[in-house]
Write an enzyme that holds these catalytic residues in place. Structure first.
Site, PDB file in Angstrom:
ATOM      1  N   CYS A  99      30.657  49.875 -50.516  1.00  0.00           N
ATOM      2  CA  CYS A  99      30.571  49.101 -49.281  1.00  0.00           C
ATOM      3  C   CYS A  99      31.944  48.624 -48.818  1.00  0.00           C
ATOM      4  O   CYS A  99      32.886  48.548 -49.599  1.00  0.00           O
ATOM      5  CB  CYS A  99      29.646  47.912 -49.510  1.00  0.00           C
ATOM      6  SG  CYS A  99      28.856  47.387 -47.990  1.00  0.00           S
ATOM      7  N   ASP A 109      22.395  40.253 -54.748  1.00  0.00           N
ATOM      8  CA  ASP A 109      23.823  39.902 -54.749  1.00  0.00           C
ATOM      9  C   ASP A 109      23.969  38.510 -55.366  1.00  0.00           C
ATOM     10  O   ASP A 109      22.985  37.770 -55.512  1.00  0.00           O
ATOM     11  CB  ASP A 109      24.336  39.913 -53.299  1.00  0.00           C
ATOM     12  CG  ASP A 109      25.859  39.859 -53.208  1.00  0.00           C
ATOM     13  OD1 ASP A 109      26.538  39.942 -54.255  1.00  0.00           O
ATOM     14  OD2 ASP A 109      26.369  39.741 -52.081  1.00  0.00           O
TER      15      ASP A 109
HETATM   16  O1  LIG Z   1      32.003  42.460 -47.946  1.00  0.00           O
HETATM   17  C1  LIG Z   1      31.912  41.579 -47.084  1.00  0.00           C
HETATM   18  O2  LIG Z   1      32.915  41.091 -46.536  1.00  0.00           O
HETATM   19  C2  LIG Z   1      30.556  41.063 -46.684  1.00  0.00           C
HETATM   20  C3  LIG Z   1      30.463  40.169 -45.638  1.00  0.00           C
HETATM   21  C4  LIG Z   1      29.229  39.695 -45.227  1.00  0.00           C
HETATM   22  C5  LIG Z   1      28.073  40.092 -45.873  1.00  0.00           C
HETATM   23  C6  LIG Z   1      28.142  40.996 -46.930  1.00  0.00           C
HETATM   24  C7  LIG Z   1      29.369  41.481 -47.362  1.00  0.00           C
HETATM   25  N1  LIG Z   1      29.476  42.362 -48.426  1.00  0.00           N
HETATM   26  C8  LIG Z   1      28.429  42.692 -49.349  1.00  0.00           C
HETATM   27  O3  LIG Z   1      28.594  41.963 -50.545  1.00  0.00           O
HETATM   28  C9  LIG Z   1      28.018  42.677 -51.627  1.00  0.00           C
HETATM   29  C10 LIG Z   1      28.799  42.528 -52.920  1.00  0.00           C
HETATM   30  O4  LIG Z   1      30.166  42.610 -52.781  1.00  0.00           O
HETATM   31  P1  LIG Z   1      31.141  42.571 -54.072  1.00  0.00           P
HETATM   32  O5  LIG Z   1      30.949  43.881 -54.799  1.00  0.00           O
HETATM   33  O6  LIG Z   1      30.787  41.387 -54.890  1.00  0.00           O
HETATM   34  O7  LIG Z   1      32.514  42.486 -53.484  1.00  0.00           O
HETATM   35  C11 LIG Z   1      27.916  44.113 -51.163  1.00  0.00           C
HETATM   36  O8  LIG Z   1      26.524  44.379 -51.042  1.00  0.00           O
HETATM   37  C12 LIG Z   1      28.491  44.141 -49.777  1.00  0.00           C
HETATM   38  O9  LIG Z   1      27.654  44.910 -48.949  1.00  0.00           O
END
Ligand SMILES: O=C(O)c1ccccc1N[C@@H]1O[C@H](COP(=O)(O)O)[C@@H](O)[C@H]1O
Length: 219
Positions: free
Chosen positions: A6, A132
């Site tokens: 992502c 998450d």
């Molecule tokens: O990544 C972003 O900036 C974000 C902003 C708003 C909503 C979701 C976002 N990201 C999502 O967060 C999870 C986990 O991220 P990480 O691996 O802990 O960095 C992932 O599902 C992104 O889609």
């Protein structure tokens, strides 16, 4: 296993990540995020992918069904991830407005076991759940893991992805403990927000191969 990377912003990185083995790529459509991309930027990435077999997921938070439907149409998305406080009723209404076959993923930010009960409620109105970590000040991309112990018995009866602070370093432990059907990584495989580190993505897929071999040997 389904593997979503992502926070994609660059066409050339999207092609390299799909070639390394990602089955889904995510685009942050949340304007306050440092990984935000416009519908036209998504379109450019999708064109670079030239029909490669990868799901194209837009990530939204507490926005309108009209904005989501427009991004799907202009960006050529195959799915939408709802990462804010979207209600069951909102998900249901969105499902009626989206073109047939567009996947809806609902992200649940898990703080306690009760959040997992809430997650189960969504399975009738979405296709896929995404778990998450909860952060008091950020919606996502936090790099924080959730308490994997809470997920030992998690079986919502629909497809789901584990997200939150996954990295090439902790992915084998996460898979061994949680056994998720899919995973989602963002900040754990990047140099800076929106700039993916291809060496880390390659390391991730190497570790995943080791995990799959290890699980099939145990079976
Ligand atoms: O990544 C972003 O900036 C974000 C902003 C708003 C909503 C979701 C976002 N990201 C999502 O967060 C999870 C986990 O991220 P990480 O691996 O802990 O960095 C992932 O599902 C992104 O889609």
């Amino acid at each position: 296993m389904r593997v979503k990377i992502c926070g994609i912003t660059k066409p050339e990185q999207s092609v390299a990540i799909a070639n390394l083995g990602a089955t889904a790529l995510g685009f942050i459509c949340v304007p306050s995020s440092p990984r935000y991309v416009t519908n036209l930027q998504i379109q450019q990435v999708v064109q670079a992918l030239k029909g490669m077999p990868v799901d194209l997921i837009g990530v939204f938070a507490s926005t309108t069904t009209e904005i989501i439907c427009q991004a799907v149409e202009v960006g050529g998305l195959t799915g939408v991830q709802l990462h804010g406080g979207e209600s069951l009723e909102f998900c249901d209404r969105l499902g009626q407005q989206l073109p047939e076959g567009v996947e809806i993923l609902k992200a649940i930010r898990v703080k306690a076991a009760t959040d997992l009960e809430q997650a189960r409620d969504y399975r009738t109105v979405v296709d896929t759940l995404l778990l998450d970590a909860y952060h008091p000040g950020l919606l996502g991309g936090t790099g924080q893991t959730l308490d994997w112990n809470l997920l030992r018995e998690f079986n919502p009866g629909c497809p789901w992805l584990l997200a939150g602070g996954l990295t090439p370093e902790n992915i084998q432990e996460a898979i061994a403990q949680v056994k998720p059907p899919g995973i989602d990584l963002s900040s754990g495989v990047e140099r800076s927000p929106g700039d993916k580190d291809l060496a880390k993505v390659a390391e991730l897929f190497f570790k995943l191969k080791l995990s799959v071999n290890c699980l099939s040997e145990r079976a």
